[in-house]
Design a protein around this motif. Structure first.
Motif, PDB file in Angstrom:
ATOM      1  N   ASN A  42       0.627  -1.207  -0.148  1.00 44.87           N
ATOM      2  CA  ASN A  42      -0.011  -0.094   0.095  1.00 44.87           C
ATOM      3  C   ASN A  42       0.758   1.188  -0.053  1.00 44.87           C
ATOM      4  N   ALA A  43       2.086   0.975   0.132  1.00 41.38           N
ATOM      5  CA  ALA A  43       3.076   2.236   0.247  1.00 41.38           C
ATOM      6  C   ALA A  43       3.597   2.659  -1.212  1.00 41.38           C
ATOM      7  N   SER A  44       3.723   4.022  -1.630  1.00 40.16           N
ATOM      8  CA  SER A  44       4.535   4.216  -2.715  1.00 40.16           C
ATOM      9  C   SER A  44       5.886   4.350  -2.860  1.00 40.16           C
ATOM     10  N   ILE A  45       6.386   4.247  -1.495  1.00 39.58           N
ATOM     11  CA  ILE A  45       7.870   4.601  -1.440  1.00 39.58           C
ATOM     12  C   ILE A  45       8.692   2.984  -0.987  1.00 39.58           C
ATOM     13  N   PRO A  46       9.617   2.961  -0.803  1.00 36.74           N
ATOM     14  CA  PRO A  46      10.476   1.490  -0.733  1.00 36.74           C
ATOM     15  C   PRO A  46      10.270   1.260   1.006  1.00 36.74           C
ATOM     16  N   VAL A  47       9.918  -0.011   1.155  1.00 36.17           N
ATOM     17  CA  VAL A  47       9.668  -0.580   2.547  1.00 36.17           C
ATOM     18  C   VAL A  47      10.660  -1.517   2.748  1.00 36.17           C
ATOM     19  N   ILE A  48      11.378  -1.244   4.008  1.00 41.47           N
ATOM     20  CA  ILE A  48      12.640  -2.182   4.129  1.00 41.47           C
ATOM     21  C   ILE A  48      12.279  -2.972   5.538  1.00 41.47           C
ATOM     22  N   ASN A  49      12.301  -4.380   5.391  1.00 39.63           N
ATOM     23  CA  ASN A  49      12.015  -5.221   6.634  1.00 39.63           C
ATOM     24  C   ASN A  49      13.488  -5.188   7.372  1.00 39.63           C
ATOM     25  N   GLY A  50      12.975  -4.570   8.777  1.00 41.67           N
ATOM     26  CA  GLY A  50      14.173  -4.523   9.627  1.00 41.67           C
ATOM     27  C   GLY A  50      14.086  -5.623  10.762  1.00 41.67           C
ATOM     28  N   LEU A  51      13.066  -6.646  10.610  1.00 41.61           N
ATOM     29  CA  LEU A  51      12.920  -7.817  11.271  1.00 41.61           C
ATOM     30  C   LEU A  51      11.543  -8.224  11.433  1.00 41.61           C
ATOM     31  N   THR A  52      11.309  -9.279  11.036  1.00 43.40           N
ATOM     32  CA  THR A  52      10.117  -9.972  11.609  1.00 43.40           C
ATOM     33  C   THR A  52       9.999 -11.409  12.227  1.00 43.40           C
ATOM     34  N   ASP A  53       9.173 -12.143  12.484  1.00 45.26           N
ATOM     35  CA  ASP A  53       9.347 -13.392  13.024  1.00 45.26           C
ATOM     36  C   ASP A  53       9.687 -14.273  12.191  1.00 45.26           C
ATOM     37  N   ASP A  54       9.666 -13.956  10.684  1.00 43.33           N
ATOM     38  CA  ASP A  54       9.998 -15.052   9.570  1.00 43.33           C
ATOM     39  C   ASP A  54      11.293 -14.500   9.159  1.00 43.33           C
ATOM     40  N   PHE A  55      11.674 -13.352   8.962  1.00 37.58           N
ATOM     41  CA  PHE A  55      12.886 -13.053   8.228  1.00 37.58           C
ATOM     42  C   PHE A  55      13.856 -11.907   8.909  1.00 37.58           C
ATOM     43  N   HIS A  56      14.982 -11.924   8.550  1.00 34.44           N
ATOM     44  CA  HIS A  56      15.939 -10.790   9.293  1.00 34.44           C
ATOM     45  C   HIS A  56      16.928 -10.249   7.872  1.00 34.44           C
TER      46      HIS A  56
END
Length: 316
Positions: free
Chosen positions: A125-139
Motif C-alpha cells: 500500500n506504500a508508494s515509497i520503498p519499504v525495508i524489513n528491519g526484522l519480523t518473526d520470519d525474516f531478518h
C-alpha cells in the motif's frame, strides 16, 4: 551492468532476500564496501540530502535502530523514529491507511515488527520503498551485514561452508536464503520441532540448484559444523518467546556452540552471532570472546550494509 542494477533497485522494497538476485546482492555488498571506506577515510557523502526515512518499531532494538538512524544521518538525510505506541497504527488504524499517509510525508520506511504479513501489507500500500528491519520470519538486513563480514574476513563467499546451530528462526531462514543466493554451502542443525518451515527450505533448495550451493538440514550439530568455514548461532528464545525460555533451554542444551563442537569445524573457522547473545547458553564465553569471533565487526557492518540499502532504494 552496475547502472542497470542501480536503476532496478530504485524504490524497490526489501522484504526478503528471495526478492533479490545474486547480482543485486553483489551490487549492495560492493556499495556497502565503498561506503565503509568513505566513512573510515572521513569523507562526507550525502546522496540522501533532504530525504526522510521513517522507522517503525513494534519490537525493541539496539543495532537496528542505531545503525539506521546513524546511517541516514551520515548520508545527509533524517531518520524519524515511530513507535507503534505513538502511531494510530497502535490504536487500530489499518496498515493500508498508515502506508498511504506516510507515503505522502516520507521517502522510505523501515519497519521492525512481528508478522511478515504486516510488512507485506505496508509495502503493498506504500508508494515509497519499504525495508524489513526484522519480523518473526525474516531478518534480511542482518544477513546483508553478515555476507559483508564473511567476505571481509574470508576474501570470498562462493564455495565456503556456513553452519548455523540452534533455532530455525528468522536468522536461520534469511542466512539460508543469502547463502543459496551467493553460492555458499549451508548446513543447519536444530531440534526436530524447531527446524525451518518445509516451504522455505524447498524454495531455498531450488535457488541452490541454480547457484551450485548445497543446503543441508539436520538435527545433528556435529554433522552440520563438520568442515565449516563459518559457524553461526543465535539466541534460543527470541523476542516474544520469553515464556518458552525454560523449555527451550532444555531442548537446545545439546546445541551449544562450544570448544568441543568447534573442533569439527575448519581450524580457521570464523564465529558469528547477530547479537544480543546469552553467554553460557547458545555459545560459551570463550568462543564469542575468542580470537575466531567477529561479532562486533559484524555488528558494525549493519551500519554500512544498511547505508548501501538506503542509497540504492532511496537516492534519486
Amino acid at each position: 551492468m552496475c547502472n542497470s542494477i542501480s536503476e532496478e533497485l530504485k524504490k524497490k522494497d526489501f522484504l526478503t532476500l528471495f526478492d533479490y538476485s545474486t547480482d543485486q546482492i553483489t551490487y549492495l555488498l560492493q556499495l556497502a564496501k565503498d561506503l565503509k571506506s568513505k566513512q573510515k577515510a572521513g569523507q562526507f557523502y550525502h546522496p540522501l540530502k533532504g530525504k526522510v526515512l521513517g522507522l517503525i518499531f513494534e519490537k525493541s532494538s539496539t543495532r537496528t535502530r542505531v545503525s539506521f538512524e546513524t546511517g541516514i544521518y551520515q548520508l545527509g538525510g533524517t531518520g524519524l523514529f515511530l513507535s507503534t505506541n505513538d502511531l494510530q497504527l497502535g490504536r487500530g488504524e489499518p496498515i493500508s491507511d498508515t502506508a498511504k499517509v506516510l507515503s505522502g510525508y516520507l521517502d522510505g520506511l523501515m519497519i521492525r515488527t512481528f508478522h511478515q504479513s504486516d510488512v507485506e501489507a505496508l509495502a503493498e500500500n506504500a508508494s515509497i520503498p519499504v525495508i524489513n528491519g526484522l519480523t518473526d520470519d525474516f531478518h534480511p538486513c542482518q544477513v546483508l551485514a553478515d555476507l559483508q563480514t564473511i567476505e571481509e574476513v574470508k576474501g570470498q563467499l562462493s564455495g565456503l561452508k556456513l553452519a548455523f546451530i540452534g533455532d530455525g528462526n528468522n536468522m536461520a531462514n534469511s542466512l539460508m536464503i543469502g547463502a543459496a543466493k551467493m553460492g555458499l554451502d549451508f548446513s543447519l542443525a536444530s531440534p526436530q520441532d524447531y527446524l525451518p518451515s518445509a516451504k522455505i527450505i524447498k524454495k531455498t533448495k531450488n535457488i541452490a540448484t541454480e547457484t551450485g550451493s548445497v543446503i543441508e538440514i539436520t538435527t545433528d550439530p556435529l554433522e552440520a559444523v563438520k568442515g565449516a568455514d563459518v559457524v553461526y548461532t543465535d539466541v534460543w528464545a527470541s523476542m516474544g518467546q520469553e515464556d518458552e525460555q525454560k523449555k527451550r533451554l532444555k531442548e537446545f542444551s545439546a546445541y551449544q556452540v562450544n570448544q568441543e563442537l568447534l573442533q569439527h569445524a575448519k581450524p580457521d573457522y570464523t564465529f558469528m552471532h547477530c547479537l544480543p547473545a546469552h553467554r553460557g547458553e547458545e555459545v560459551t564465553a570463550e568462543i564469542i570472546d575468542g580470537n575466531h569471533s567477529v561479532v562486533f565487526q559484524e555488528a558494525e557492518n549493519r551500519l554500512h550494509a544498511q547505508k548501501a540499502l538506503m542509497v540504492a532504494l532511496m537516492s534519486d
